[in-house]
Structure formats: structure tokens, C-alpha cells
Scaffold this active site. Structure first.
Site, PDB file in Angstrom:
ATOM      1  N   LYS A  97       0.734  -1.706  -0.286  1.00 21.80           N
ATOM      2  CA  LYS A  97      -0.167   0.467   0.117  1.00 21.80           C
ATOM      3  C   LYS A  97       0.835   1.261  -0.292  1.00 21.80           C
ATOM      4  O   LYS A  97       2.370   0.966   0.002  1.00 21.80           O
ATOM      5  CB  LYS A  97      -1.032  -0.166   0.997  1.00 21.80           C
ATOM      6  CG  LYS A  97      -1.882  -0.866   0.348  1.00 21.80           C
ATOM      7  CD  LYS A  97      -3.069  -1.353   1.557  1.00 21.80           C
ATOM      8  CE  LYS A  97      -4.181  -2.554   1.093  1.00 21.80           C
ATOM      9  NZ  LYS A  97      -5.376  -2.004   2.186  1.00 21.80           N
ATOM     10  N   ARG A 106      -3.176 -10.327   4.796  1.00 17.15           N
ATOM     11  CA  ARG A 106      -3.654 -10.216   2.880  1.00 17.15           C
ATOM     12  C   ARG A 106      -2.976  -9.799   2.381  1.00 17.15           C
ATOM     13  O   ARG A 106      -2.315  -8.618   2.298  1.00 17.15           O
ATOM     14  CB  ARG A 106      -5.394 -10.208   2.610  1.00 17.15           C
ATOM     15  CG  ARG A 106      -5.506  -9.957   1.995  1.00 17.15           C
ATOM     16  CD  ARG A 106      -7.106  -8.417   1.782  1.00 17.15           C
ATOM     17  NE  ARG A 106      -7.559  -8.513   0.314  1.00 17.15           N
ATOM     18  CZ  ARG A 106      -7.541  -8.707  -0.883  1.00 17.15           C
ATOM     19  NH1 ARG A 106      -6.212  -6.754  -0.634  1.00 17.15           N
ATOM     20  NH2 ARG A 106      -8.069  -8.319  -2.046  1.00 17.15           N
TER      21      ARG A 106
END
Length: 296
Positions: free
Chosen positions: A233, A274
Site C-alpha cells: 500500500k 492479506r
């Protein structure tokens, strides 16, 4: 079941997920399978059905406990596909992975997509809106009885970053997750089914993400298993920006940082991470489990 399928980590285990969440000796690893043209990290790479299935099988063979199949990009600014298009992307991939013995989660905010994916053999629903985007989602999950991930959410991707304003992000995220957990339980979802996700990157600036990671204990203290998705991210890209140009580190070059976060999450008691790349993160959670065993 042939020998190659039997060797996959998910082989023979879907029924356990239908009955409730597994309680493993280490943090689980969920592999990301974006069947989309526009996801921030790998959009378009797995849009072709056979390529997506092959990648899902690869994730499972590498040790992913769950493969999370999603047909809608949730990157900031993304437009939503029509329901029919999301179904077209997701269902064939779910069917083929399930037929190969892989434990599949469907990543969707739509009850109609979740229902058909569950009919196709998916064993878990990962809803980034925690039932806020589709009022029918919670009742569906309650009726089917599968594990359900509900995430902190402040709106769809095309406008979510406008809502990245907090007085105390951890307090507000925890309060929101508590309310969504109550809504899920009121809808009939059993406590043993429910997982909470603080939603890193969703209506969050980098400082908000770091605050949540630093205070994960407050999320874990809600009493439900916690899933964290930090993989590749932008807050990691900002941290690792080029010291000369200031350009963020590209998504594909954030794997070491992702694994570092996975180690910290596992050590903090997170139930599942995840991730896009399974091997380094599986190593990370194994290290964390061994460290925790010695620290007791």
C-alpha cells in the site's frame, strides 16, 4: 483427488471454514487475486480467466491458507463495475479454484455477488464495507453461515479519501468496527464467523495507517479475529520514497516492507494478513509464531 491437488494447502479443508473460523498455530496468510483491470498494484495482470486461475493455484501451492478473489478494484478513485461484470470476472475463477481444492474467499461488497460465489464454492466473504454498501449482505451471510470479514469503511473508492479526517483515528475506527460487529450479530451472524479489519488505506492518510498499526492491540481487544491488509500500500511507498527525487517506492518493490508489517501484525495477535506475495509473508508469520512461543 489427485496427488497434486491433495498437496495444496486448502485441499480437503473447505468444510472447516463453513463450520467456523480455523484456529491455527500461527497467523494465516490470505493471497490476493485481483480479477480486475485497475487494481493499484497488479490491475489487469490476472484479468484473463485462465491466468487468474493459474495465479490462484500458484498462491495456494506457495502456502496461502485462503485465496481472496475480487472483481472490483477498491483503489482510491476507482469506479465500480456493473454487477454483471463483477460476476463475469469472479465466478469462473472461483469455480475452478474450488474444484482444485483451494479455500476461496470472495472479496465483494455486493450480496448478489457473494451469494453466487458461495454457490460456486467460496467459503468466506470479505466485505470491505462491513455491510454498509449493501443492506442485504449481513442477512445473507447469517443465512449461509460462512466466515465474514467486515472492514472499517467510509464510502466507495471514488470519494473515500475525502473522508480521511479524524480526531483520533484509532478510537474512531475501533468504535466503527464495534458498531459493525453489533450489526452483524444482530443480523444473526454468529460470533465465531466474524472477523474485523481496520481498513488500512481506506479513507486513511499514511499517518492514520501507522497509528492503527502501532495500536493494533486496541483493535484486537474488540474480541474478534483481526485481518490486516497492508500489502504494497501507498503508505509503505511513501515511507520508502527515493531520498533524492522523493518518488514513492513502486508497489512491486514494497515486498520486504510488507513482510515486516506482517511480522509485526502476527506478533500483535492478528488472525490473518492479506498479501500479494505469499512466500515472504508466510516466512514472516512463521518467524513471529516462533518468537511468540519463546516469549511466553
Amino acid at each position: 483427488m489427485n496427488a497434486s491437488v491433495a498437496s495444496l494447502p486448502g485441499a480437503g479443508r473447505p468444510a472447516a471454514y463453513a463450520a467456523g473460523l480455523p484456529t491455527p498455530p500461527r497467523c494465516l496468510v490470505m493471497g490476493v487475486l485481483n480479477v480486475t483491470p485497475d487494481s493499484f498494484s497488479d490491475g489487469g495482470r490476472w484479468l484473463d480467466g485462465p491466468a487468474a486461475v493459474a495465479h490462484g493455484l500458484e498462491l495456494a501451492a506457495q502456502g496461502a491458507d485462503i485465496v481472496d478473489v475480487g472483481g472490483e478494484s477498491t483503489r482510491p478513485g476507482a469506479d465500480r463495475p456493473p454487477v454483471a461484470e463483477e460476476l463475469r470476472r469472479v465466478l469462473p475463477v472461483v469455480r475452478e479454484l474450488v474444484a482444485a481444492g483451494v479455500v476461496v474467499s470472495v472479496d465483494t461488497m455486493r450480496a448478489a455477488v457473494a451469494e453466487q460465489a458461495l454457490d460456486a464454492g467460496a467459503r468466506m466473504v470479505n466485505d470491505v464495507s462491513a455491510g454498509c454498501a449493501d443492506p442485504g449482505m449481513l442477512s445473507l451471510v447469517a443465512a449461509v453461515g460462512v466466515p465474514y470479514v467486515g472492514m472499517h469503511w467510509r464510502g466507495h473508492s471514488d470519494r473515500m479519501q475525502d473522508a480521511a479526517v479524524y480526531d483520533d483515528v484509532v478510537v474512531e475506527v475501533v468504535a466503527h468496527l464495534r458498531r459493525r460487529a453489533e450489526a452483524a450479530l444482530d443480523a444473526g451472524i454468529r460470533p465465531a464467523q466474524l472477523v474485523l479489519d481496520p481498513g488500512l488505506g481506506f479513507a486513511k492518510e499514511p499517518a492514520h495507517n501507522w497509528a492503527l498499526l502501532g495500536r493494533l492491540a486496541e483493535v484486537v481487544a474488540l474480541g474478534h479475529p483481526v485481518l490486516v491488509g497492508a500489502s504494497r500500500k501507498s503508505f509503505l511507498g511513501s515511507l520508502l520514497a527515493d531520498p533524492v527525487t522523493g518518488d514513492p517506492r513502486p508497489p512491486a518493490e514494497r515486498e520486504a516492507a510488507t513482510a515486516a508489517v506482517s511480522t509485526l501484525c502476527a506478533a500483535a495477535g492478528v488472525w490473518c494478513v492479506r498479501v500479494h506475495e505469499v512466500p515472504p509473508n508466510l516466512d514472516a508469520v512463521r518467524v513471529a509464531a516462533r518468537w511468540a512461543a519463546e516469549a511466553r
